[in-house]
Design a protein around this motif. Structure first.
Motif, PDB file in Angstrom:
ATOM      1  N   GLY A 112       9.228 -53.359  12.640  1.00 32.37           N
ATOM      2  CA  GLY A 112      10.069 -52.879  13.724  1.00 32.37           C
ATOM      3  C   GLY A 112      10.228 -53.859  14.869  1.00 32.37           C
ATOM      4  O   GLY A 112      10.813 -53.521  15.900  1.00 32.37           O
ATOM      5  N   LEU A 113       9.717 -55.081  14.699  1.00 30.58           N
ATOM      6  CA  LEU A 113       9.811 -56.075  15.762  1.00 30.58           C
ATOM      7  C   LEU A 113      11.269 -56.363  16.128  1.00 30.58           C
ATOM      8  O   LEU A 113      11.616 -56.463  17.307  1.00 30.58           O
ATOM      9  N   ALA A 114      12.116 -56.483  15.101  1.00 30.10           N
ATOM     10  CA  ALA A 114      13.516 -56.829  15.345  1.00 30.10           C
ATOM     11  C   ALA A 114      14.262 -55.724  16.086  1.00 30.10           C
ATOM     12  O   ALA A 114      15.278 -55.994  16.734  1.00 30.10           O
ATOM     13  N   GLN A 115      13.780 -54.483  15.993  1.00 32.05           N
ATOM     14  CA  GLN A 115      14.447 -53.369  16.661  1.00 32.05           C
ATOM     15  C   GLN A 115      13.759 -52.984  17.976  1.00 32.05           C
ATOM     16  O   GLN A 115      14.198 -52.062  18.658  1.00 32.05           O
ATOM     17  N   SER A 116      12.704 -53.663  18.346  1.00 32.37           N
ATOM     18  CA  SER A 116      11.926 -53.318  19.534  1.00 32.37           C
ATOM     19  C   SER A 116      12.521 -53.980  20.778  1.00 32.37           C
ATOM     20  O   SER A 116      13.342 -54.897  20.679  1.00 32.37           O
ATOM     21  N   PRO A 117      12.095 -53.543  21.974  1.00 32.05           N
ATOM     22  CA  PRO A 117      12.543 -54.207  23.210  1.00 32.05           C
ATOM     23  C   PRO A 117      12.182 -55.685  23.281  1.00 32.05           C
ATOM     24  O   PRO A 117      12.813 -56.440  24.026  1.00 32.05           O
ATOM     25  N   ARG A 120      14.817 -58.344  23.073  1.00 31.49           N
ATOM     26  CA  ARG A 120      15.603 -58.709  24.251  1.00 31.49           C
ATOM     27  C   ARG A 120      14.777 -59.374  25.343  1.00 31.49           C
ATOM     28  O   ARG A 120      15.346 -60.020  26.226  1.00 31.49           O
ATOM     29  N   SER A 121      13.441 -59.218  25.296  1.00 36.91           N
ATOM     30  CA  SER A 121      12.620 -59.745  26.392  1.00 36.91           C
ATOM     31  C   SER A 121      11.894 -61.043  26.062  1.00 36.91           C
ATOM     32  O   SER A 121      11.727 -61.901  26.938  1.00 36.91           O
ATOM     33  N   LEU A 122      11.443 -61.223  24.808  1.00 36.37           N
ATOM     34  CA  LEU A 122      10.595 -62.365  24.465  1.00 36.37           C
ATOM     35  C   LEU A 122      11.392 -63.672  24.511  1.00 36.37           C
ATOM     36  O   LEU A 122      12.404 -63.822  23.825  1.00 36.37           O
ATOM     37  N   GLN A 123      10.910 -64.623  25.321  1.00 37.02           N
ATOM     38  CA  GLN A 123      11.602 -65.896  25.510  1.00 37.02           C
ATOM     39  C   GLN A 123      10.828 -67.087  24.945  1.00 37.02           C
ATOM     40  O   GLN A 123      11.433 -68.072  24.535  1.00 37.02           O
ATOM     41  N   VAL A 124       9.502 -66.990  24.935  1.00 37.66           N
ATOM     42  CA  VAL A 124       8.658 -68.100  24.452  1.00 37.66           C
ATOM     43  C   VAL A 124       7.699 -67.552  23.400  1.00 37.66           C
ATOM     44  O   VAL A 124       6.962 -66.598  23.669  1.00 37.66           O
ATOM     45  N   LEU A 125       7.722 -68.154  22.217  1.00 40.90           N
ATOM     46  CA  LEU A 125       6.839 -67.727  21.126  1.00 40.90           C
ATOM     47  C   LEU A 125       6.191 -68.955  20.506  1.00 40.90           C
ATOM     48  O   LEU A 125       6.886 -69.839  19.994  1.00 40.90           O
ATOM     49  N   ASN A 126       4.864 -69.013  20.549  1.00 35.33           N
ATOM     50  CA  ASN A 126       4.125 -70.136  19.987  1.00 35.33           C
ATOM     51  C   ASN A 126       3.216 -69.628  18.875  1.00 35.33           C
ATOM     52  O   ASN A 126       2.228 -68.943  19.136  1.00 35.33           O
ATOM     53  N   LEU A 127       3.571 -69.955  17.635  1.00 34.18           N
ATOM     54  CA  LEU A 127       2.794 -69.575  16.460  1.00 34.18           C
ATOM     55  C   LEU A 127       2.303 -70.817  15.712  1.00 34.18           C
ATOM     56  O   LEU A 127       2.053 -70.767  14.513  1.00 34.18           O
ATOM     57  N   SER A 128       2.173 -71.918  16.403  1.00 30.52           N
ATOM     58  CA  SER A 128       1.724 -73.160  15.780  1.00 30.52           C
ATOM     59  C   SER A 128       0.274 -73.033  15.310  1.00 30.52           C
ATOM     60  O   SER A 128      -0.500 -72.229  15.838  1.00 30.52           O
ATOM     61  N   GLY A 129      -0.070 -73.834  14.293  1.00 28.73           N
ATOM     62  CA  GLY A 129      -1.436 -73.858  13.815  1.00 28.73           C
ATOM     63  C   GLY A 129      -1.860 -72.619  13.065  1.00 28.73           C
ATOM     64  O   GLY A 129      -3.036 -72.247  13.091  1.00 28.73           O
ATOM     65  N   ALA A 137      11.307 -63.237   8.635  1.00 25.94           N
ATOM     66  CA  ALA A 137      12.686 -62.811   8.855  1.00 25.94           C
ATOM     67  C   ALA A 137      12.846 -62.083  10.186  1.00 25.94           C
ATOM     68  O   ALA A 137      13.857 -62.263  10.884  1.00 25.94           O
ATOM     69  N   SER A 138      11.857 -61.269  10.558  1.00 24.11           N
ATOM     70  CA  SER A 138      11.980 -60.504  11.804  1.00 24.11           C
ATOM     71  C   SER A 138      11.992 -61.421  13.025  1.00 24.11           C
ATOM     72  O   SER A 138      12.600 -61.093  14.051  1.00 24.11           O
ATOM     73  N   LEU A 139      11.355 -62.557  12.911  1.00 19.78           N
ATOM     74  CA  LEU A 139      11.330 -63.511  14.010  1.00 19.78           C
ATOM     75  C   LEU A 139      12.733 -64.035  14.314  1.00 19.78           C
ATOM     76  O   LEU A 139      13.065 -64.342  15.462  1.00 19.78           O
ATOM     77  N   LEU A 140      13.563 -64.121  13.293  1.00 22.43           N
ATOM     78  CA  LEU A 140      14.916 -64.659  13.445  1.00 22.43           C
ATOM     79  C   LEU A 140      15.866 -63.674  14.106  1.00 22.43           C
ATOM     80  O   LEU A 140      17.049 -63.972  14.273  1.00 22.43           O
TER      81      LEU A 140
END
Length: 371
Positions: A112-117, A120-129, A137-140
């Motif tokens: 449900g990440l793609a349908q969650s608020p 619209r709010s998340l601007q910076v996502l760091n999943l390195s390492g 797919a939901s990240l896109l």
């Protein structure tokens, strides 16, 4: 938790900093629940929560309530295998740092990440390492993302759906196993920083020249042997890193050349000699073939080619700063030398030219930006 309380007090009212305290999950849960209760009766909302290096194996359940105003969450350097549904309750989150964990597979992100608020709010996502083998797919679908870091994972490719992230300004994908750059990457109008170093990329698509906002491009430590001419259109590019690629180590001059077919020879003759014809003179397939003629870039040649051409690496000045090895397509081996069509040079002259080119190779190499 006296140590944790001291860390919180020094961090300010809007921030809880519990970095490197190695607290147990139970203690962390109770403390967060208590802090959440305190915040409910306070006008001061918690904006930043720092929990890196605490041996967490899951997100604290207490995050599911009382932290809806949280803007930054740092859970880096833990042992997380998934980001649970608690994440979806952080409706105001702008920055999520979860690098150096054990995240992998589609189940690493909450359903449900793609349908969650957060979409619209998340601007910076760091999943390195982490251990992702493909981009979830939901990240896109996180259309507000401006910075995405997935370096040091096990990514095999970049999905074409990356073009969905129209707000993206910085994309870090270094240290993976990526072999190709999809043309769709060029459909990100705001992309300013693109890091694709330490992969297995063999070529750069010419469509990348459409990234008119691009200022920094890191391609070092790949398998590049040439760059497309279109890269010269990146007029705002300020940084270009190419070290550790074959094109910086050696430059291919004589490449395999397959002779043209009888069909192409006939078509070349028609084009070069301007033999007139009408749609009634030739079958449709030959008319289409003749329309595919490409002009030889050698200004002293005037020839054309269709399927058969000679590839040649040429150095071209770029932004007045350095020289880049770009791929040229010529109609025949005779066009590989600029003077060949004007006069027939002797073998000794050709050898001399080769020696001259070798003597300046080191100087040219210094003018290529190696990052």
């Amino acid at each position: 938790m006296e140590e944790a309380g001291a860390a919180v007090a020094t961090a300010g009212e809007a921030e809880l900093n519990w970095s490197r305290l190695s607290v147990s999950a139970e203690t962390l849960e109770s403390e967060l629940e208590a802090r959440g209760e305190e915040r409910r009766g306070s006008r001061e909302a918690l904006l930043r929560l720092l929990l890196p290096h605490n041996r967490l194996v899951s997100l604290p359940r207490a995050l599911g309530s009382g932290f809806q105003h949280l803007q930054l969450l740092d859970v880096s350097g833990n042992a997380l295998t998934a980001l649970g549904p608690e994440l979806l309750a952080l409706t105001g989150l702008r920055t999520l740092l979860a690098r150096n964990n054990r995240l992998s597979g589609p189940g690493a992100l909450p359903k449900g990440l793609a349908q969650s608020p957060l979409c619209r709010s998340l601007q910076v996502l760091n999943l390195s390492g982490n251990c992702f083998q493909e981009v979830p797919a939901s990240l896109l679908e996180l259309r507000a993302l401006q910075t995405l870091s997935l370096g040091g994972n096990q990514l095999q490719s970049i999905p074409a759906e990356i073009e969905n992230l129209q707000s993206l300004e910085c994309l870090y994908l270094g240290g993976n196993f990526i072999k190709e750059i999809p043309p769709e990457l060029a459909n990100l109008p705001s992309l300013t920083y693109l890091v694709l170093c330490d992969n297995k990329i063999q070529s750069v698509p010419p469509q990348l020249s459409q990234l008119h906002s691009l200022r920094s491009l890191s391609l070092h430590n790949n398998l590049l042997t040439y760059l497309p001419r279109e890269i010269l259109n990146l007029i705002h590019l300020e940084e270009l890193s190419l070290r550790g690629n074959p094109l910086v180590v050696r430059f291919v001059r004589d490449l395999t050349y397959d002779p043209p077919t009888l069909l192409e020879l006939a078509a070349r003759t028609i084009k070069i000699r301007n033999i007139s014809y009408t749609p009634y003179d030739l079958p449709g397939n030959l008319l289409r073939y003749l329309s595919l003629a490409s002009n030889c870039p050698n200004p002293k040649c005037g020839g054309v080619y269709f399927d058969c051409c000679v590839r040649q690496i040429k150095f071209v000045d770029f932004c007045g700063k350095y020289r880049l090895p770009l791929m040229h397509y010529l109609c025949s081996p005779e066009c590989s030398s600029p003077c060949s069509s004007a006069s027939h040079s002797s073998t000794s002259q050709s050898e001399s030219d080769s020696e001259d080119e070798a003597s300046v190779a080191a100087h040219r190499m210094q003018k290529v930006l190696l990052g």
